[in-house]
Motif scaffolding. Structure first.
Motif, mmCIF file in Angstrom:
data_model
loop_
_atom_site.group_PDB
_atom_site.id
_atom_site.type_symbol
_atom_site.label_atom_id
_atom_site.label_comp_id
_atom_site.label_asym_id
_atom_site.label_seq_id
_atom_site.Cartn_x
_atom_site.Cartn_y
_atom_site.Cartn_z
ATOM 1 N N UNK A 223 154.422 -6.209 -53.759
ATOM 2 C CA UNK A 223 154.211 -7.017 -52.562
ATOM 3 C C UNK A 223 152.980 -7.906 -52.714
ATOM 4 N N UNK A 224 151.899 -7.362 -53.237
ATOM 5 C CA UNK A 224 150.677 -8.143 -53.409
ATOM 6 C C UNK A 224 150.870 -9.282 -54.400
ATOM 7 N N UNK A 225 151.665 -9.043 -55.416
ATOM 8 C CA UNK A 225 151.900 -10.073 -56.428
ATOM 9 C C UNK A 225 152.721 -11.225 -55.869
ATOM 10 N N UNK A 226 153.652 -10.907 -54.978
ATOM 11 C CA UNK A 226 154.573 -11.923 -54.498
ATOM 12 C C UNK A 226 153.953 -12.872 -53.486
ATOM 13 N N UNK A 227 153.072 -12.349 -52.626
ATOM 14 C CA UNK A 227 152.492 -13.225 -51.611
ATOM 15 C C UNK A 227 151.238 -12.589 -51.020
ATOM 16 N N UNK B 296 141.746 -12.057 -53.435
ATOM 17 C CA UNK B 296 142.781 -13.056 -53.676
ATOM 18 C C UNK B 296 144.007 -12.922 -52.790
ATOM 19 N N UNK B 297 144.273 -11.741 -52.249
ATOM 20 C CA UNK B 297 145.516 -11.533 -51.502
ATOM 21 C C UNK B 297 145.313 -11.331 -50.007
ATOM 22 N N UNK C 89 128.521 -12.952 -54.044
ATOM 23 C CA UNK C 89 128.524 -14.233 -53.351
ATOM 24 C C UNK C 89 129.666 -14.357 -52.349
ATOM 25 N N UNK C 90 130.458 -13.320 -52.197
ATOM 26 C CA UNK C 90 131.585 -13.347 -51.277
ATOM 27 C C UNK C 90 131.134 -12.756 -49.947
#
Length: 382
Positions: free
Chosen positions: A218-222, A250-251, A272-273
């Motif tokens: 699921x994380x890879x797809x969107x 990133x997700x 830095x995030x």
């Protein structure tokens, strides 16, 4: 409507009200649990589904899902704090849990999905907005359901088990029928304590692997654009924490999302995030060498797992002499599983010194998920 037994060790499911589910599960536990103490009523309460109601009529609710081998006790402290914030908070008991580890021999991921779906539907009939929370494997179940159901308002993810640090977890579905127990059910490793399993059959790990594979897919797809509050321990003994950091950055794209990270960050960019909040997990003044996979859920005041709690986990990956000294009540340090240091005996760290601060950050994420986003000014940690 009569409850319909699950295929997993006969746990009753199929209720239309949470109170019925709670009552049926409690009765079932009383018949099937292998008790670990003389206080049977307390053990039943600790392992049964729980509910924390806020003052007044709740408008928001959250369903809390424990991890592999654990129980609803995982959310004893988190659930109470959520109720103080106005949530109707509920914890469930996953099939195969709460009785004895052998009941995980025949349990499947589908059994776990079923109780999540049933209890989300019940909660949705009672409140206008529903969140999901999960610990470890429970976080995988929460993530999967949220991706498939966009009406879920956001996620609380504690030590999410999206990816194991083992290179061989993919083998567990293939070997579970050949080798039902990785260490053997008659090994010297203790089987369970009053609120969790300490030994899990191979099939339990296989179902965890299946859930983690789905989460990664699921994380890879969107990406996921709802608010997420996520907590990770850098020195987690079972998870690929670098993957978790990357996944968050990133997700999980909502501006109000926050990652609480205990320990040094794996990459310099994390510093830095502004959505990543870092705190040290080495606190020698508290005799803490490093934080643990399970400890971040519990307040220092927790009666079982807190700083002065009655339940010490001495089986912690040390040699027999160190384990025996811990069990005799010798002074100990605290760590995650497997940490060793010359001259020190380590028990499992079962509480979070930053729990109050962590709870405040969690509350701010949940609040901003329902209001126009502003940047969270993180309260200074103790």
């Amino acid at each position: 409507m009569a409850a319909v037994p699950s295929q997993a060790a006969g746990m009753p499911l199929g209720q239309l009200r949470f109170e019925d589910y709670q009552y049926d599960t409690l009765q079932w536990l009383e018949r099937h649990r292998v008790f670990q103490t003389q206080n049977r009523s307390a053990e039943l309460s600790w392992n049964a589904p729980q509910q924390w109601r806020p003052q007044g009529k709740p408008r928001r609710g959250i369903l809390l899902i424990h991890g592999l081998g654990d129980s609803p006790w995982s959310f004893h402290d988190v659930g109470a704090r959520l109720a103080e914030q106005g949530f109707l908070a509920r914890s469930i008991l996953l099939p195969g849990h709460g009785t004895q580890p052998a009941d995980l021999l025949e349990t499947s991921l589908e059994d776990w999905r079923r109780v999540v779906a049933e209890q989300v539907a019940i909660l949705q009939r009672e409140v206008g907005q529903v969140y999901l929370g999960g610990f470890s494997t429970g976080a995988n179940l929460a993530l999967e359901y949220a991706y498939a159901h966009p009406e879920i308002a956001g996620l609380l993810l504690f030590s999410p088990a999206f990816k194991s640090d083992s290179l061989y977890d993919w083998l567990t579905p293939w070997i579970s029928w050949i080798r039902p127990w990785v260490l053997g059910s008659n090994s010297e490793r203790p089987m369970q304590n009053a609120v969790r399993y300490l030994t899990v059959p191979t099939n339990g790990f296989a179902q965890f692997y299946r859930s983690s594979r789905v989460a990664r897919r699921e994380l890879q797809q969107r990406s996921y654009d709802k608010p997420v509050f996520m907590v990770v321990v850098r020195h987690d003994s079972v998870l690929d924490t670098a993957y978790l950091m990357e996944s968050f950055q990133t997700r999980f794209t909502h501006p109000a999302s926050r990652l609480v990270w205990y320990g040094e960050p794996p990459v310099a960019a994390a510093a830095d995030d502004p959505r990543v909040l870092v705190r040290s997990d080495a606190l020698p003044e508290r005799r803490i060498s490093q934080f643990s996979h399970m400890g971040l859920l519990f307040s220092p005041e927790n009666p079982l797992y807190g700083q002065d709690g009655s339940l010490r986990i001495c089986w912690n990956g040390q040699d027999e002499a160190a384990t025996a000294a811990c069990e005799r009540g010798a002074p100990v340090w605290f760590s995650d599983w497997g940490y060793r240091e010359d001259g020190k005996v380590h028990a499992r760290l079962t509480y979070n010194p930053y729990f109050d601060w962590q709870t405040q950050v969690m509350a701010e994420v949940l609040e901003q998920g329902a209001t126009p986003v502003r940047m969270i000014q993180a309260t200074k940690a103790p």
